[in-house]
Scaffold this active site. Structure first.
Site, PDB file in Angstrom:
ATOM      1  N   GLU A  26       0.844  -1.191   0.000  1.00  0.00           N
ATOM      2  CA  GLU A  26       0.000   0.000   0.000  1.00  0.00           C
ATOM      3  C   GLU A  26       0.883   1.246   0.000  1.00  0.00           C
ATOM      4  O   GLU A  26       1.862   1.342   0.733  1.00  0.00           O
ATOM      5  CB  GLU A  26      -0.914  -0.056   1.231  1.00  0.00           C
ATOM      6  CG  GLU A  26      -2.004   0.985   1.244  1.00  0.00           C
ATOM      7  CD  GLU A  26      -1.497   2.295   1.783  1.00  0.00           C
ATOM      8  OE1 GLU A  26      -1.686   3.315   1.092  1.00  0.00           O
ATOM      9  OE2 GLU A  26      -0.906   2.291   2.869  1.00  0.00           O
ATOM     10  N   SER A  27       0.536   2.213  -0.854  1.00  0.00           N
ATOM     11  CA  SER A  27       1.447   3.315  -1.174  1.00  0.00           C
ATOM     12  C   SER A  27       1.775   4.219   0.016  1.00  0.00           C
ATOM     13  O   SER A  27       2.926   4.608   0.198  1.00  0.00           O
ATOM     14  CB  SER A  27       0.874   4.155  -2.319  1.00  0.00           C
ATOM     15  OG  SER A  27      -0.389   4.694  -1.967  1.00  0.00           O
ATOM     16  N   LYS A  28       0.782   4.569   0.830  1.00  0.00           N
ATOM     17  CA  LYS A  28       1.067   5.459   1.958  1.00  0.00           C
ATOM     18  C   LYS A  28       1.970   4.778   2.963  1.00  0.00           C
ATOM     19  O   LYS A  28       2.896   5.390   3.509  1.00  0.00           O
ATOM     20  CB  LYS A  28      -0.226   5.922   2.627  1.00  0.00           C
ATOM     21  CG  LYS A  28       0.017   6.971   3.707  1.00  0.00           C
ATOM     22  CD  LYS A  28      -1.286   7.571   4.210  1.00  0.00           C
ATOM     23  CE  LYS A  28      -1.025   8.671   5.222  1.00  0.00           C
ATOM     24  NZ  LYS A  28      -2.287   9.294   5.696  1.00  0.00           N
ATOM     25  N   CYS A  63      -8.435   6.622  -6.156  1.00  0.00           N
ATOM     26  CA  CYS A  63      -8.069   5.752  -5.040  1.00  0.00           C
ATOM     27  C   CYS A  63      -9.345   5.192  -4.419  1.00  0.00           C
ATOM     28  O   CYS A  63     -10.275   5.961  -4.111  1.00  0.00           O
ATOM     29  CB  CYS A  63      -7.263   6.537  -4.000  1.00  0.00           C
ATOM     30  SG  CYS A  63      -6.966   5.600  -2.470  1.00  0.00           S
ATOM     31  N   ASP A  79      -5.879   9.447  -9.407  1.00  0.00           N
ATOM     32  CA  ASP A  79      -4.586   8.885  -9.811  1.00  0.00           C
ATOM     33  C   ASP A  79      -4.456   9.092 -11.324  1.00  0.00           C
ATOM     34  O   ASP A  79      -5.283   8.578 -12.099  1.00  0.00           O
ATOM     35  CB  ASP A  79      -4.498   7.393  -9.486  1.00  0.00           C
ATOM     36  CG  ASP A  79      -4.522   7.116  -7.994  1.00  0.00           C
ATOM     37  OD1 ASP A  79      -3.856   7.855  -7.247  1.00  0.00           O
ATOM     38  OD2 ASP A  79      -5.217   6.169  -7.579  1.00  0.00           O
ATOM     39  N   HIS A 107      -3.728   1.201  -8.479  1.00  0.00           N
ATOM     40  CA  HIS A 107      -2.988   1.265  -9.738  1.00  0.00           C
ATOM     41  C   HIS A 107      -2.785  -0.115 -10.363  1.00  0.00           C
ATOM     42  O   HIS A 107      -3.061  -0.324 -11.555  1.00  0.00           O
ATOM     43  CB  HIS A 107      -1.599   1.888  -9.528  1.00  0.00           C
ATOM     44  CG  HIS A 107      -1.577   3.209  -8.823  1.00  0.00           C
ATOM     45  ND1 HIS A 107      -1.818   3.327  -7.474  1.00  0.00           N
ATOM     46  CD2 HIS A 107      -1.297   4.456  -9.273  1.00  0.00           C
ATOM     47  CE1 HIS A 107      -1.711   4.599  -7.115  1.00  0.00           C
ATOM     48  NE2 HIS A 107      -1.401   5.310  -8.192  1.00  0.00           N
ATOM     49  N   GLU A 108      -2.263  -1.039  -9.547  1.00  0.00           N
ATOM     50  CA  GLU A 108      -1.940  -2.364 -10.061  1.00  0.00           C
ATOM     51  C   GLU A 108      -3.185  -3.071 -10.595  1.00  0.00           C
ATOM     52  O   GLU A 108      -3.140  -3.762 -11.617  1.00  0.00           O
ATOM     53  CB  GLU A 108      -1.306  -3.224  -8.955  1.00  0.00           C
ATOM     54  CG  GLU A 108      -0.010  -2.665  -8.397  1.00  0.00           C
ATOM     55  CD  GLU A 108      -0.212  -1.798  -7.155  1.00  0.00           C
ATOM     56  OE1 GLU A 108       0.717  -1.718  -6.342  1.00  0.00           O
ATOM     57  OE2 GLU A 108      -1.311  -1.204  -6.997  1.00  0.00           O
ATOM     58  N   ARG A 123       3.569  10.862  -6.537  1.00  0.00           N
ATOM     59  CA  ARG A 123       2.882  11.435  -5.371  1.00  0.00           C
ATOM     60  C   ARG A 123       3.681  11.069  -4.125  1.00  0.00           C
ATOM     61  O   ARG A 123       4.009   9.909  -3.919  1.00  0.00           O
ATOM     62  CB  ARG A 123       1.455  10.901  -5.264  1.00  0.00           C
ATOM     63  CG  ARG A 123       0.676  11.507  -4.094  1.00  0.00           C
ATOM     64  CD  ARG A 123      -0.678  10.853  -3.926  1.00  0.00           C
ATOM     65  NE  ARG A 123      -1.568  11.140  -5.043  1.00  0.00           N
ATOM     66  CZ  ARG A 123      -2.718  10.507  -5.250  1.00  0.00           C
ATOM     67  NH1 ARG A 123      -3.083   9.533  -4.432  1.00  0.00           N
ATOM     68  NH2 ARG A 123      -3.481  10.829  -6.260  1.00  0.00           N
ATOM     69  N   GLY A 124       4.007  12.063  -3.307  1.00  0.00           N
ATOM     70  CA  GLY A 124       4.711  11.802  -2.053  1.00  0.00           C
ATOM     71  C   GLY A 124       6.071  11.166  -2.238  1.00  0.00           C
ATOM     72  O   GLY A 124       6.503  10.366  -1.410  1.00  0.00           O
TER      73      GLY A 124
END
Length: 274
Positions: free
Chosen positions: A81-83, A180, A187, A219-220, A248-249
């Site tokens: 998970e991105s965050k 998201c 996104d 995304h995936e 992002r980030g």
């Protein structure tokens, strides 16, 4: 949204730690989304993350800055998970490590454990990775004059000429947008498609890609749906789908799914907005 996704830090207020903490990483099982797809062939590919805010302290307390490329095999059990990924990388900022190889070893161990599968880590000096590269061999379909009225995913929009088999079809669109599934934040991405198979109708392809505009998914998962829809409908002898998402980030993600094609075809491509 799954119960596991509810446990992630995404969309929640968090404390940004600057001391190393592997427990910040959070994995989301790929199986829930894949159960929604019609998968004719085993999914093959990689999720490539580019990191621009990689830093730690050397033994003398001096900061070290690197860019990183993280490659996560798509057959790992979990996506990261991105965050949680960003929080984890930030946790290195105020820790001292002996050298770069120690940091790589730690990251590979932690990320592989979170993904429950193979993850590789490469570091580069700042400026060593070019920000944008040529992808002129891919035909951009964004200027096609089409009427659009569908903004949630509809594979029925796709058409191809089954009587005309064409090798080396390569298309790119910069109009990919999804949301998201947790926060609803947009996104933005550029999607690259290459295939040997029936002649795709370009207008239908553009309409289909735009139909992701209000779709809520990671995304995936979006890339896997595009790949599976094209593969199911047209059964090309070879197929590649890759999305280059806007940073992002301090991270951008570039999922690639392939059938009888080499990931290297798009691995080095970077678009200017990344």
């Amino acid at each position: 949204m799954s119960d596991s996704a509810n446990l992630s830090p995404l969309g929640k207020e968090v404390i940004y730690k600057d001391t190393y903490d592997a427990s910040l990483l959070f994995g989301i099982d790929r199986i829930e989304n894949r159960n929604k797809l019609i998968i004719n062939d085993e999914l093959t590919g990689v999720d490539i993350w580019n990191g621009y805010e990689i830093s730690w302290l050397n033994p003398k307390g001096k900061p070290v800055i690197r860019q990183a490329v993280f490659s996560i095999n798509c057959q790992t059990q979990n996506i990261i998970e991105s965050k949680s990924f960003k929080l984890y990388l930030n946790s290195f900022n105020q820790n001292q490590f002996n050298d770069q190889s120690e940091v790589i070893e730690i990251m590979q161990r932690d990320l592989s454990a979170c993904a429950n599968g193979e993850v590789s880590v490469e570091f580069f000096n700042v400026g060593q990775i070019n920000n944008a590269q040529d992808f002129s061999e891919f035909e951009c379909i964004d200027e096609l004059d089409v009427d659009i009225n569908q903004y949630d995913v509809d594979a029925n929009l796709l058409n191809a000429d089954a009587t005309s088999l064409v090798l080396n079809q390569k298309y790119v669109s910069h109009l990919l947008k999804s949301n998201c599934p947790v926060t609803g934040q947009p996104d933005w991405g550029s999607v690259f498609i290459a295939l040997d198979g029936p002649q795709l109708d370009q207008e239908s392809l553009l309409k289909y890609l735009i139909s992701f505009r209000q779709h809520g998914e990671f995304h995936e998962h979006c890339v896997e749906q595009i790949f599976c829809d094209l593969n199911r409908l047209f059964n090309p002898s070879s197929l590649l789908v890759c999305a280059k998402y806007v940073r992002r980030g301090g991270l951008d993600i570039n999922p690639v799914r392939v059938k009888n094609m080499d990931v290297e075809l798009v691995k080095g491509i970077r678009v200017s907005r990344q």
